[in-house]
Structures are given as structure tokens and as C-alpha cells.
Design a protein around this motif. Structure first.
Motif, PDB file in Angstrom:
ATOM      1  N   ASP A  17       0.833  -1.211   0.000  1.00  0.00           N
ATOM      2  CA  ASP A  17       0.000   0.000   0.000  1.00  0.00           C
ATOM      3  C   ASP A  17       0.865   1.257   0.000  1.00  0.00           C
ATOM      4  N   LYS A  18       1.937   1.235   0.750  1.00  0.00           N
ATOM      5  CA  LYS A  18       2.818   2.396   0.827  1.00  0.00           C
ATOM      6  C   LYS A  18       3.496   2.667  -0.515  1.00  0.00           C
ATOM      7  N   GLU A  19       3.955   1.594  -1.158  1.00  0.00           N
ATOM      8  CA  GLU A  19       4.614   1.746  -2.452  1.00  0.00           C
ATOM      9  C   GLU A  19       3.624   2.214  -3.514  1.00  0.00           C
ATOM     10  N   MET A  20       2.382   1.714  -3.425  1.00  0.00           N
ATOM     11  CA  MET A  20       1.363   2.092  -4.394  1.00  0.00           C
ATOM     12  C   MET A  20       1.030   3.572  -4.279  1.00  0.00           C
ATOM     13  N   LYS A  21       0.899   4.076  -3.037  1.00  0.00           N
ATOM     14  CA  LYS A  21       0.600   5.493  -2.835  1.00  0.00           C
ATOM     15  C   LYS A  21       1.713   6.377  -3.369  1.00  0.00           C
ATOM     16  N   ALA A  22       2.948   5.913  -3.191  1.00  0.00           N
ATOM     17  CA  ALA A  22       4.088   6.685  -3.687  1.00  0.00           C
ATOM     18  C   ALA A  22       4.086   6.725  -5.214  1.00  0.00           C
ATOM     19  N   LEU A  23       3.757   5.599  -5.838  1.00  0.00           N
ATOM     20  CA  LEU A  23       3.739   5.551  -7.299  1.00  0.00           C
ATOM     21  C   LEU A  23       2.627   6.423  -7.869  1.00  0.00           C
ATOM     22  N   GLN A  24       1.497   6.493  -7.172  1.00  0.00           N
ATOM     23  CA  GLN A  24       0.365   7.293  -7.658  1.00  0.00           C
ATOM     24  C   GLN A  24       0.669   8.786  -7.669  1.00  0.00           C
ATOM     25  N   GLN A  25       1.690   9.184  -6.927  1.00  0.00           N
ATOM     26  CA  GLN A  25       2.090  10.592  -6.930  1.00  0.00           C
ATOM     27  C   GLN A  25       2.921  10.948  -8.150  1.00  0.00           C
ATOM     28  N   ASP A  26       3.364   9.935  -8.880  1.00  0.00           N
ATOM     29  CA  ASP A  26       4.175  10.171 -10.083  1.00  0.00           C
ATOM     30  C   ASP A  26       3.320  10.896 -11.133  1.00  0.00           C
ATOM     31  N   PRO A  27       3.801  11.993 -11.716  1.00  0.00           N
ATOM     32  CA  PRO A  27       3.005  12.734 -12.719  1.00  0.00           C
ATOM     33  C   PRO A  27       2.652  11.921 -13.953  1.00  0.00           C
ATOM     34  N   ASP A  28       3.385  10.835 -14.202  1.00  0.00           N
ATOM     35  CA  ASP A  28       3.119   9.995 -15.375  1.00  0.00           C
ATOM     36  C   ASP A  28       2.267   8.781 -15.037  1.00  0.00           C
ATOM     37  N   PHE A  29       1.673   8.770 -13.824  1.00  0.00           N
ATOM     38  CA  PHE A  29       0.965   7.573 -13.398  1.00  0.00           C
ATOM     39  C   PHE A  29      -0.242   7.257 -14.285  1.00  0.00           C
ATOM     40  N   LYS A  30      -0.977   8.306 -14.744  1.00  0.00           N
ATOM     41  CA  LYS A  30      -2.144   8.061 -15.605  1.00  0.00           C
ATOM     42  C   LYS A  30      -1.731   7.396 -16.913  1.00  0.00           C
ATOM     43  N   LEU A  31      -0.609   7.837 -17.465  1.00  0.00           N
ATOM     44  CA  LEU A  31      -0.115   7.206 -18.689  1.00  0.00           C
ATOM     45  C   LEU A  31       0.277   5.761 -18.430  1.00  0.00           C
ATOM     46  N   LEU A  32       0.919   5.508 -17.295  1.00  0.00           N
ATOM     47  CA  LEU A  32       1.320   4.140 -16.945  1.00  0.00           C
ATOM     48  C   LEU A  32       0.090   3.246 -16.784  1.00  0.00           C
ATOM     49  N   GLU A  33      -0.975   3.779 -16.176  1.00  0.00           N
ATOM     50  CA  GLU A  33      -2.201   2.993 -16.031  1.00  0.00           C
ATOM     51  C   GLU A  33      -2.783   2.602 -17.377  1.00  0.00           C
ATOM     52  N   LYS A  34      -2.752   3.556 -18.331  1.00  0.00           N
ATOM     53  CA  LYS A  34      -3.267   3.267 -19.666  1.00  0.00           C
ATOM     54  C   LYS A  34      -2.447   2.170 -20.326  1.00  0.00           C
ATOM     55  N   ILE A  35      -1.139   2.243 -20.169  1.00  0.00           N
ATOM     56  CA  ILE A  35      -0.253   1.219 -20.753  1.00  0.00           C
ATOM     57  C   ILE A  35      -0.562  -0.144 -20.136  1.00  0.00           C
ATOM     58  N   LYS A  36      -0.721  -0.161 -18.812  1.00  0.00           N
ATOM     59  CA  LYS A  36      -0.994  -1.427 -18.143  1.00  0.00           C
ATOM     60  C   LYS A  36      -2.331  -2.002 -18.583  1.00  0.00           C
ATOM     61  N   GLN A  37      -3.330  -1.127 -18.752  1.00  0.00           N
ATOM     62  CA  GLN A  37      -4.651  -1.580 -19.186  1.00  0.00           C
ATOM     63  C   GLN A  37      -4.586  -2.288 -20.523  1.00  0.00           C
ATOM     64  N   HIS A  38      -3.872  -1.675 -21.483  1.00  0.00           N
ATOM     65  CA  HIS A  38      -3.785  -2.290 -22.802  1.00  0.00           C
ATOM     66  C   HIS A  38      -2.904  -3.533 -22.792  1.00  0.00           C
ATOM     67  N   SER A  39      -1.881  -3.547 -21.956  1.00  0.00           N
ATOM     68  CA  SER A  39      -0.996  -4.715 -21.920  1.00  0.00           C
ATOM     69  C   SER A  39      -1.720  -5.917 -21.337  1.00  0.00           C
ATOM     70  N   SER A  40      -2.802  -5.665 -20.569  1.00  0.00           N
ATOM     71  CA  SER A  40      -3.550  -6.779 -19.983  1.00  0.00           C
ATOM     72  C   SER A  40      -4.313  -7.572 -21.028  1.00  0.00           C
ATOM     73  N   TYR A  41      -4.502  -6.981 -22.227  1.00  0.00           N
ATOM     74  CA  TYR A  41      -5.219  -7.688 -23.290  1.00  0.00           C
ATOM     75  C   TYR A  41      -4.295  -8.590 -24.100  1.00  0.00           C
ATOM     76  N   LEU A  42      -3.004  -8.537 -23.836  1.00  0.00           N
ATOM     77  CA  LEU A  42      -2.057  -9.302 -24.646  1.00  0.00           C
ATOM     78  C   LEU A  42      -2.227 -10.792 -24.409  1.00  0.00           C
ATOM     79  N   LYS A  43      -2.207 -11.532 -25.486  1.00  0.00           N
ATOM     80  CA  LYS A  43      -2.257 -12.985 -25.419  1.00  0.00           C
ATOM     81  C   LYS A  43      -1.195 -13.540 -26.358  1.00  0.00           C
ATOM     82  N   ALA A  44      -0.169 -14.093 -25.794  1.00  0.00           N
ATOM     83  CA  ALA A  44       0.918 -14.621 -26.610  1.00  0.00           C
ATOM     84  C   ALA A  44       1.070 -16.100 -26.294  1.00  0.00           C
ATOM     85  N   PRO A  45       0.645 -16.975 -27.182  1.00  0.00           N
ATOM     86  CA  PRO A  45       0.665 -18.403 -26.908  1.00  0.00           C
ATOM     87  C   PRO A  45       2.065 -18.963 -26.716  1.00  0.00           C
ATOM     88  N   ASP A  46       3.065 -18.331 -27.339  1.00  0.00           N
ATOM     89  CA  ASP A  46       4.411 -18.875 -27.277  1.00  0.00           C
ATOM     90  C   ASP A  46       5.291 -18.144 -26.274  1.00  0.00           C
TER      91      ASP A  46
END
Length: 299
Positions: A17-46
Motif C-alpha cells: 500500500d505504501k509503495e502504491m501510494k508513492a507511485l500514484q504521486q508520479d506525474p506519469d501515473f495516468k499514462l502508466l495505467e493506460k499502458i498497463k490496461q492495454h498490456s492486460s489484453y495481450l495474449k501470446a501463446p508462445d
């Protein structure tokens, strides 16, 4: 290196929780969330990048002389995941674009709807993410034949057109838009107004006035080799726009006329005659400044 380690843990949902709160203060956190959201759709069989990262993080950390080596592996794995996520994010956000110059081109949307793009026109849409982003951005003129039961919105600088299983034409020019419905029903939104058009109805919009007319045509005629233009209940602004495009000239109307519509034909191979017909109809006179600039004024 510590930042890469924190990022890797976040991608794998292992932050405290402490590390998460610190990361959320990062000015680029919204961009990182968007990247993570799209990366969650990745499906690579190999190759499962997240699984590789998890295995690395769970590796034996008790051997001190391997600590530096493991950190490097974490860093590399995080970079690989972020790189792949960036690629898919870019693919999701990028648009498919079609442009024409002196040709008429037909294209098919992801839902099998058809677009016929007129000369010097431009459409843009998201093919990769069509189910979630059903918007077509148009500059110029296009005829749409929408697949039955399908729905999307055509957006222009002046307004938007929402459709459901219909055939319609959208023509845009600077500060001007004309929508003609040939089948079904369309909704045209302009500023705070909404117009519902059914078969045969036309609406012309600009920043100052709105005009509703009707059309008897089954489909717009874009044949640049035609020897005449045919108009049904057209405004003088519509005719002048047609002549400007056809002859590559500038015809200016000093005093706008909105109360009289024109139904008839104008020659497509003789600008002087076309202008005389318009001038006679609207009680105007033509001033020719040079080969490319004309002006219509009251007699």
C-alpha cells in the motif's frame, strides 16, 4: 534501477500500500495505467511476458552474490513488457486513414458498411478498436451505405451525424456542412440543435444559419466529366461551392441570400454561362476581378 524494480512489481500487482501510494504521486501515473490496461489484453501463446517476470521475482533471493544479476533480469523483463505494451497501445490508439485527391475511392468499414469517398476528401477511424470507438472523422465529402443494424457516428468540424442502417451523404467545407438522407433515418447535431432526417431530406449548416430542403436524387452525382450539374431545392451557397470546386476559382457572394432555392441545371463546362444563370435567377450581377476571382453583387 530501483524505479524499474518498483515498476516491475506494480505491473505484477505486488506493490505494498505504501509503495502504491508513492507511485500514484508520479506525474506519469495516468499514462502508466493506460499502458498497463492495454498490456492486460495481450495474449501470446508462445511467450508469456508476465509469467516470465513473475518467475524472475520469485527466484531464490537468498544467494547474495546473485542479487545484482537478478536485478538486471527484472529490469530487462520490465522493459520487454513495457515495450510490448507500448506497441499494442499505439495500435489501439492509431487510426486508419483514407485520402483521395482527384479520384473517387470506395472503402469498407469493419462492420461491412461502405464508404464512397469523393475527390479531395479524408476519412479516419479506428479499425483495431472499432467495437469500442465507432466514430468516423470526415473532411470533404463521402457517401455512406450503412450495413443493416449497424450504428456509428460521422464527425466533422461543424457537427456530427449518427446513423443506423441507412444511406446518406455528408459534404463539408470550411464553415459549411450538408447532409442528405437517401434511405432510413439520420440524426444531425450542430451546436445545440438536432435535426432528424428521413429519406429525401437535406439539411445545410454553417455558423450563422440552418436550412432544411429536400432532394429527389437517388444518390449524389460526383461525375466530374458530366457536362451539367443538376440541383434540387439547392441554395445559392451550395451552387457556388460546387462551381468553386469544379473550376478551382473563388466566387464570393457579398450579400447572402437564404429565401430562394434553385431547382434546375447549370453547365459543368462553361463557368461564365453558369454564373449568368445564377445571376439572372437571383437578380445579381457578376464582377470578374481576374481569371480565378469572381464576385456576385446586387444589381
Amino acid at each position: 534501477m530501483e524505479e524499474d524494480y518498483i515498476l516491475a512489481k506494480w505491473l505484477n500487482d505486488e506493490l505494498s500500500d505504501k509503495e502504491m501510494k508513492a507511485l500514484q504521486q508520479d506525474p506519469d501515473f495516468k499514462l502508466l495505467e493506460k499502458i498497463k490496461q492495454h498490456s492486460s489484453y495481450l495474449k501470446a501463446p508462445d511467450f508469456d511476458a508476465e509469467k516470465v517476470l513473475k518467475n524472475v521475482l520469485q527466484a531464490d533471493k537468498t544467494v547474495k552474490n546473485r542479487k545484482l544479476h537478478n536485478n538486471w533480469i527484472v529490469q530487462i523483463a520490465a522493459i520487454v513488457i513495457i515495450g510490448i505494451a507500448f506497441y499494442f497501445t499505439f495500435s489501439a490508439l492509431s487510426k486508419t486513414t483514407f485520402k483521395t485527391k482527384n479520384t473517387i475511392v470506395q472503402h469498407v468499414l469493419p462492420d461491412a458498411s461502405e464508404i464512397e469517398l469523393n475527390h479531395n476528401s479524408h476519412v479516419e477511424f479506428s479499425r483495431w478498436n472499432w467495437d469500442n470507438d465507432r466514430n468516423v472523422f470526415l473532411t470533404g465529402e463521402a457517401f455512406f451505405k450503412v450495413a443493416k443494424g449497424e450504428k456509428f457516428t460521422v464527425k466533422t468540424e461543424l457537427g456530427s451525424v449518427s446513423v443506423l442502417g441507412t444511406q446518406f451523404n455528408v459534404k463539408t467545407k470550411k464553415n459549411f456542412m450538408e447532409v442528405s438522407c437517401y434511405e432510413g433515418k439520420v440524426s444531425v447535431k450542430h451546436q445545440n440543435q438536432e435535426f432528424i432526417l428521413t429519406k429525401g431530406m437535406v439539411v445545410q449548416l454553417d455558423n450563422k444559419k440552418t436550412i432544411q430542403t429536400r432532394t429527389a436524387l437517388a444518390k449524389p452525382n460526383w461525375d466530374t466529366k458530366a457536362i451539367e450539374f443538376e440541383f434540387q431545392n439547392a441554395t445559392i451557397a451550395t451552387m457556388l461551392t460546387t462551381l468553386n470546386e469544379k473550376y478551382n476559382v473563388s466566387i464570393v457572394l457579398k450579400q447572402p441570400i437564404t429565401s430562394q432555392f434553385f431547382s434546375g441545371k447549370l453547365p459543368a463546362d462553361n463557368l461564365d454561362v453558369a454564373l449568368q444563370i445564377i445571376a439572372s435567377t437571383y437578380h445579381l450581377k457578376v464582377k470578374k476581378h481576374d481569371a480565378s476571382n469572381y464576385e456576385l453583387v446586387k444589381k
